[in-house]
Each structure stands twice: as C-alpha cells, then as structure tokens.
Design a protein around this motif. Structure first.
Motif, PDB file in Angstrom:
ATOM      1  N   GLU A   1     102.492  22.199  35.510  1.00 43.22           N
ATOM      2  CA  GLU A   1     102.772  21.365  36.481  1.00 43.22           C
ATOM      3  C   GLU A   1     104.001  21.074  37.068  1.00 43.22           C
ATOM      4  O   GLU A   1     104.500  21.159  38.099  1.00 43.22           O
ATOM      5  CB  GLU A   1     102.169  20.107  36.347  1.00 43.22           C
TER       6      GLU A   1
ATOM      7  N   THR B   1     106.110  21.722  40.521  1.00 39.89           N
ATOM      8  CA  THR B   1     106.906  20.847  41.194  1.00 39.89           C
ATOM      9  C   THR B   1     108.384  20.839  41.283  1.00 39.89           C
ATOM     10  O   THR B   1     109.016  20.077  41.845  1.00 39.89           O
ATOM     11  CB  THR B   1     106.355  19.522  40.693  1.00 39.89           C
TER      12      THR B   1
ATOM     13  N   ALA C   1     100.018   9.771  35.625  1.00 36.66           N
ATOM     14  CA  ALA C   1     100.444  10.004  37.056  1.00 36.66           C
ATOM     15  C   ALA C   1     100.827   8.992  37.750  1.00 36.66           C
ATOM     16  O   ALA C   1     101.928   9.250  38.433  1.00 36.66           O
ATOM     17  CB  ALA C   1      99.428  10.959  37.613  1.00 36.66           C
TER      18      ALA C   1
ATOM     19  N   ILE D   1     102.569   9.278  40.925  1.00 33.90           N
ATOM     20  CA  ILE D   1     101.567  10.526  41.627  1.00 33.90           C
ATOM     21  C   ILE D   1     100.272  10.278  41.772  1.00 33.90           C
ATOM     22  O   ILE D   1      99.679   9.410  41.113  1.00 33.90           O
ATOM     23  CB  ILE D   1     101.744  11.662  40.631  1.00 33.90           C
TER      24      ILE D   1
ATOM     25  N   ASN E   1      95.161  13.979  44.464  1.00 33.17           N
ATOM     26  CA  ASN E   1      95.617  14.770  45.489  1.00 33.17           C
ATOM     27  C   ASN E   1      96.769  15.976  44.577  1.00 33.17           C
ATOM     28  O   ASN E   1      96.743  16.948  45.264  1.00 33.17           O
ATOM     29  CB  ASN E   1      96.787  14.079  46.214  1.00 33.17           C
ATOM     30  N   HIS E   2      97.206  15.531  43.453  1.00 35.51           N
ATOM     31  CA  HIS E   2      98.055  16.240  42.880  1.00 35.51           C
ATOM     32  C   HIS E   2      97.082  17.361  42.250  1.00 35.51           C
ATOM     33  O   HIS E   2      97.586  18.675  42.188  1.00 35.51           O
ATOM     34  CB  HIS E   2      98.797  15.481  41.806  1.00 35.51           C
ATOM     35  N   ARG E   3      95.982  17.205  41.674  1.00 33.97           N
ATOM     36  CA  ARG E   3      94.988  18.145  41.327  1.00 33.97           C
ATOM     37  C   ARG E   3      94.760  19.077  42.382  1.00 33.97           C
ATOM     38  O   ARG E   3      94.894  20.323  42.187  1.00 33.97           O
ATOM     39  CB  ARG E   3      94.185  17.623  40.496  1.00 33.97           C
TER      40      ARG E   3
END
Ligand code: GLC
Ligand code: GLC
Length: 658
Positions: A376, A380, A421, A426, A430-432
């Motif tokens: 991750e 990012t 998150a 976060i 959405n992040h996944r």
C-alpha cells in the motif's frame, strides 16, 4: 526400575481442578499399559508423565469445553490421550533431544539468525531427493528456515497446490517418500535449517480415505464432514458466510451425487471441510499431526485456521472454538513433541490475526497486515497507514513472533482495518478499489503488473496475484527495456525486503523472489491450474539462471547479490532479534523510520517509499538519543546527524552507532 509416582488428588470435589485430577488418575493406568506395549524407558515415561501432568488441567478443560457435553466424552478423551502417548513413543531419540533443548529455550525462533524461504518441491528441484542436493543454495542465501509447500499425497487433477490432501502419511509419489522426507529433515538439521510443513487440517481432499468411506455410505465417516440432505441448512448458513473462492463456485457448499448430499466446501469443491464438532475428527487429525511432526518438522503451518469451527448465524470464521481447538493441539504437542511450534495462517482482519498468536496457541503467525501495507505504501508513496498499523499492531506477547513476508504462494489481499484507515483520513472502500486498480496496472502511471484473483461479481472484491518483481515494476520495465524503470523497480524490491528483514520477526522469502522472478503466464496451458491465477507467481526454478545470478550480472544478479548481503548483515546484528521496535516520527510522509534495540545492539532503519529524494532532520535522530555518528550498514558509509540526512529515491539505511 520403578514407575514414576501417581500424583495425589489435592483439589476439593465439585471443583474443575478435582475433575481434572480424578480424570487424570483414571487415565494413567491406560497410558502405562501403552508404555508396556511400546517398550518406553522409565526415564521417558517420567518425562512424558511430567509434561502431561503440567498440561493436563489446560488440555482437559479445553477438550471438556469442546466435547464435554457428549455422552462418550471419556472415551474420546482416552483415545486422544493415548494418541499423544503414541506420538511420544514413536518419536526418535534425535528429535527428543531437540525437544529437550527447545523446552529450555522456548523463544529459539526469535534470533536474528532466523531467515525463511518457501518453495514448491516439484517446481524447485523436481523431487525431495534432488532437493537435498540444493541445501548449499539455502546456505549461501543465508536461509535457516525452509517451508516446503504441501508435499503429501494429493487427489488427481487440480489439488490446489497440494492443499487437497488424500493421505497425510504418504508423500506424493512424484516427490518421493516419507523416508526421503525424513532424510531431508535430518540433512537440514545438520545444516542448521529448520523444516516447516503445512498442517492442512480444515479440509481433506474428496478422495481421502475418510471421504471415500463417507461416499460408500459409512455414517461414521459421513460424520467427519458437514453433510446436508437438502438446501435447508446450507441456505441458512449462507446468509452469514463469505465466499472465499467465488470464481470457482458460488457459495460454500457442493452437491455430491455419491452421498446425495450438500457438502461444506469453503475452498474448492474437492476440499471437504472437516467437522471438528465430532471429537473423532480431532483425534484422527491429532494422530496425523503427530505423524507429520515425527518426520522431523520443526514448525507446523496451521492452514486456514479461521474456518475450522462453524456455528449457524455467524460468519463461521474466527469462532472461539477455533482457538480452543488449536490450543488443544498445542497442549498435546507440548507433551508429545514440545520442540515443535505452530505458525498460524489467518489472512483475516488484523484484530483477528493476533488472537491466534500466543505461546499456548500459535507461537508464530504470518503478518498479512504488514505485507498488505508495505505494498500500500509503495503505491501511495505515503507510509501513514503503515505507521499507524505498526504503532498499534506490531507488538506481540513474549514467546511469539511475526513471520514477515511480501509475497507467498497466495494472493495479496487488503486486510487492513477500516478504522485505522479512516483515522488517517483514508476511505477504506475506495482505497481498496484504488489498490486493486493500481496493482492490476489499470491505474494511470502504475508500475505494477498484477493479475486479479477471485474477483467477486457481486461485491466487486478481488485479491491480487503476481510476483514481487512484477508487482514492483520490473516486468513493465523489462518490457519497455527502460534502464531507469528497471533501476526503480529493483530499488522498490530491495526497499520492501529491507523492511521485512529489520522490522522485527522472521523474514520469509518465497523462493524465486530472491532474484526477482517475474510473472509466468504459462500456467493457463495446464488445465489443472488454468482457473487459478495464483499460479502466475509460482514459476519453476530456473537453475540455468543461477550462474548469471551468482556473478551479480543483470537485474537478477543485482537483486540476488543485494538481498544476500542484506540477509548476512541482519544475521550479524543482535539488534534485529526479537520484536521490540519503536517508530521515530518524521515530517516526511514517504519516510518510515524506526529503532530496533536488543541485547545492547541498536539500529535505526530509514526507508524512503517514493521515487523522489527527501531528507530527514539529523536533529530528530540526535534527540532520539541516538548520538551523532552512525555507520550505514547498507552503503557502508559514515553518516553524521549534525546535518540533515538525504535519502535518494527508494533509499533505505540501516544505521548503527559508529
Ligand atoms: C490456505 C492456503 C491456500 C489454500 C487454502 C486452502 O489459505 O495458503 O493456498 O488455497 O488454504 O487450503
Ligand atoms: C485464505 C484467505 C484468503 C486467501 C485464501 C487462499 O485462508 O482467507 O484471503 O486468499 O485463503 O487464497
């Protein structure tokens, strides 16, 4: 020679302690009858009985909580106890010596010397005999822990990479025999390498003897599995179950014509979940466990621990009884073969992962959260979620350890905590989605070449297959023949490895990764593998490449040479033993930094997760009480904290006090 004494009953009637003591007293004559038939020396009898007496209150109470309501509880208890005694009497003198050593040094696996590797025997060396010839390779890489992917007899056709076992007491004939396995274990021990094998205990293959008996209509064996005559119960269970392999088959049950029933199959349809609410299953699998342990295994990898107990109306994952079962296995092993430790494979929510970890349950555990968050952070260029997780979730109880990995034979899943998150701003959902797009190369600018695994058409969920090198950009760089991209990819690979080698716990490499193997798309040609994209990251070992690799040539050579050196440095630094780790706050979100301290050693690790340079304030390190001058063990250079410390793209430093 006299028998060991029979302990007196000291507890008051009506108490749990009394129940345990009287039951022990009643069982002891049966155990002693076993000593006579198995010709166990009086010394060994004493060792065993002392250990059993120690573990008994715990084992008795665990089994009682699981099975005490059954009219035939005592019968099963006796059989289980005798299975433990048999496991002990069948154990070799050499292995008993290892047990003895480890009882006196229960955290032997916490040493910085521990460095792991995992491989499929057939893909690496064809068979066990030839594997013995490659022990020098493990030595030159620095490995002291070798996990062989499941090597027992499997069903024909698709066998889920060995996880569909038809006989726990014989090796897949293509790989060798039990004798070969024992010889290999002995050779590994000679070379100070511990052997890790799976204990695949959630399910058997559909052609295991028990499954065959069940299909032949034997009700006793039908009770080894979960079988239902119609959809009523499966439908009721389904309302609260996840789907693990949704592209294989929807739902968790498979209709079987031979038994005329729905069978619980969490994974593939040919993997039948065992019914642990039946104590005969616990007893039978305990006997298999002890047999495997006695071949010379040091660490048993408990496969799919989350799924082993079911209860209507729950997710049937991580139930309290799942823990009680593993703890009961642990108590049995502490009596029969206490040198053996357990490693948990719980690829679930981080709060649940840690619940399997403890000296009395699984001493070791995969660290799937660290794995996911390393990837991750790489996507990012921001380590805030990783830091948060390390801050709250890295610490483990004494006598246990993480097994830190970046890639294994399975997929990458984003099992971080949603609240962690959101605490760092976060949105987890959405992040996944972003991470899935990034690692399948769909996000603009992505360097990754992952492949979707088990995409669920209803939820949109998926996990990611792909080798470390392909996920880190090397495949794309090679395709584009771009030296700059290759350089960045290699740096990413080394950066992530730098974390697992230093953060605290046993680092574990999936072999092939040590020289940057890229995705192998040929698996689709094999019908037994084609539907499972995890085969993309399980390529065959290419021995012809090793010579080039050994000379440090090309990308492969650089990755291999650097990793080998990093491993050697780790093994030399007592500061890297154990788990103690403190984060050092830095201004820069792309930098992760922490201190490792142990046995008087102290190392500061800095890691830049971005392809642009940054610097960190020297002052920060100085005021953390770390002194003024350091030696970076990686670049082998002196660093002074009187000025800021510059970090190049993806650079990492391991700073020891000079
Ligand atoms: C574990 C294994 C995986 C296998 C599954 C079913 O998760 O790591 O490879 O498919 O269990 O046994
Ligand atoms: C595991 C996990 C899942 C993993 C699978 C094997 O037990 O729950 O995430 O991918 O089995 O692939």
């Amino acid at each position: 020679m006299l028998r060991p004494v029979t302990p007196a009953i000291t507890a008051a009637p009506g108490t749990a302690a009394y129940d345990a003591q009287i039951t022990y007293k009643r069982l002891l004559p049966r155990i002693r009858a076993h000593w006579d038939t198995a010709f166990v020396s009086v010394d060994d009898q004493e060792i065993f009985e002392n250990r059993l007496e120690d573990q008994w209150p715990r084992l008795f109470s665990l089994l009682r909580s699981l099975y005490g309501h059954r009219y035939d509880f005592f019968y099963h208890l006796e059989r289980i106890t005798l299975a433990v005694a048999k496991g002990f009497s069948d154990r070799s003198v050499e292995l008993k010596e290892i047990d003895h050593r480890r009882v006196n040094e229960p955290d032997w696996f916490s040493s910085q010397q521990m460095v792991g590797g995992a491989l499929y025997v057939d893909l690496f060396s064809e068979n066990l005999g030839k594997l013995r010839e490659h022990i020098a390779y493990f030595g030159s890489l620095g490995l002291t822990y070798l996990h062989l992917m499941p090597l027992f007899a499997v069903r024909p056709g698709d066998n889920d990479g060995g996880y569909a076992i038809s006989n726990y007491r014989s090796v897949d004939p293509r790989l060798g025999t039990i004798d070969d396995l024992e010889a290999l274990a002995a050779d590994l021990h000679q070379s100070r390498i511990v052997l890790v094998l799976d204990f695949v205990f959630n399910h058997t293959a559909d052609d295991h003897f028990w499954a065959k008996q069940a299909m032949a209509g034997d009700p006793e064996f039908q009770d080894f599995y979960y079988m239902f005559p119609n959809r009523e119960m499966p439908d009721r269970y389904e309302t609260t179950l996840r789907e693990i392999f949704p592209t294989v088959r929807r739902g968790n049950f498979t209709w079987n014509d031979s038994v005329d029933r729905w069978i619980w199959t969490t994974f593939n349809s040919f993997q039948w979940d065992l019914n642990y609410s039946n104590p005969a299953v616990f007893e039978a699998m305990l006997a298999e466990l002890l047999f495997i342990a006695n071949t010379g295994v040091d660490i048993l990898r408990f496969d799919a621990v989350a799924f082993i107990w079911k209860r209507l109306g729950t997710s049937c994952e991580n139930l309290p009884e799942a823990h009680h079962l593993i703890q009961a296995f642990n108590a049995c092993v502490k009596v029969a073969c206490p040198g053996v430790v357990f490693k948990s494979e719980a690829i679930v929510h981080p709060d649940e992962v840690v619940r399997y970890i403890g000296p009395d349950e699984c001493q070791l555990s995969y660290n799937p959260t660290l794995m996911a968050l390393c990837w991750e952070s790489l996507a990012t260029r921001d380590t805030k979620l990783l830091k948060r997780s390390l801050l709250h979730r890295h610490h483990l109880p004494g006598g246990t350890s993480w097994v830190n990995y970046l890639r294994c034979h399975d997929d990458v899943g984003w099992t971080f905590d949603d609240a962690d998150a959101s605490a760092v701003g976060i949105n987890a959902f959405n992040h996944r989605q972003f991470l899935n797009r990034f690692y399948t190369g769909q996000f603009p600018g992505s360097f990754a070449r992952g492949v979707p695994f088990q995409e669920n058409p209803d939820t949109g969920d998926m996990r990611i297959s792909g080798t470390m090198a392909s996920l880190a950009g090397l495949e794309q760089a090679i395709d584009r023949d771009d030296p700059e991209l290759k350089e960045m990819a290699i740096r990413r690979i080394l950066l992530l490895n730098s974390i697992i080698l230093t953060v605290g716990g046993i680092p574990l490499l999936y072999l092939g990764e040590e020289w940057g193997t890229i995705n192998d798309y040929d698996f689709v040609r094999d019908p037994a593998k084609a539907s499972d994209t995890r085969w993309v990251h399980r390529p065959k070992m290419r021995w012809e490449w090793l010579a080039e690799t050994n000379q440090g040539l090309g990308e492969r050579g650089r990755i291999y040479g650097s990793l080998r050196r990093m491993i050697a440095i780790r093994k030399n630094e007592p500061a890297f033993a154990g788990m103690r780790m403190e984060l050092i706050p830095t201004e820069s979100p792309q930098v992760l930094s922490y201190i490792r301290q142990n046995g008087g050693g102290r190392i500061v690790v800095l890691a830049n997760f971005a392809e642009y340079p940054t610097s960190i304030e020297g002052n920060r390190l100085r005021t953390s009480g770390l002194g003024r001058f350091f030696r970076d063990l990686i670049a082998d250079e002196m660093i002074s904290t009187s000025t800021d410390i510059a970090l190049q793209p993806y650079q990492f430093m391991w700073l020891a006090r000079a």
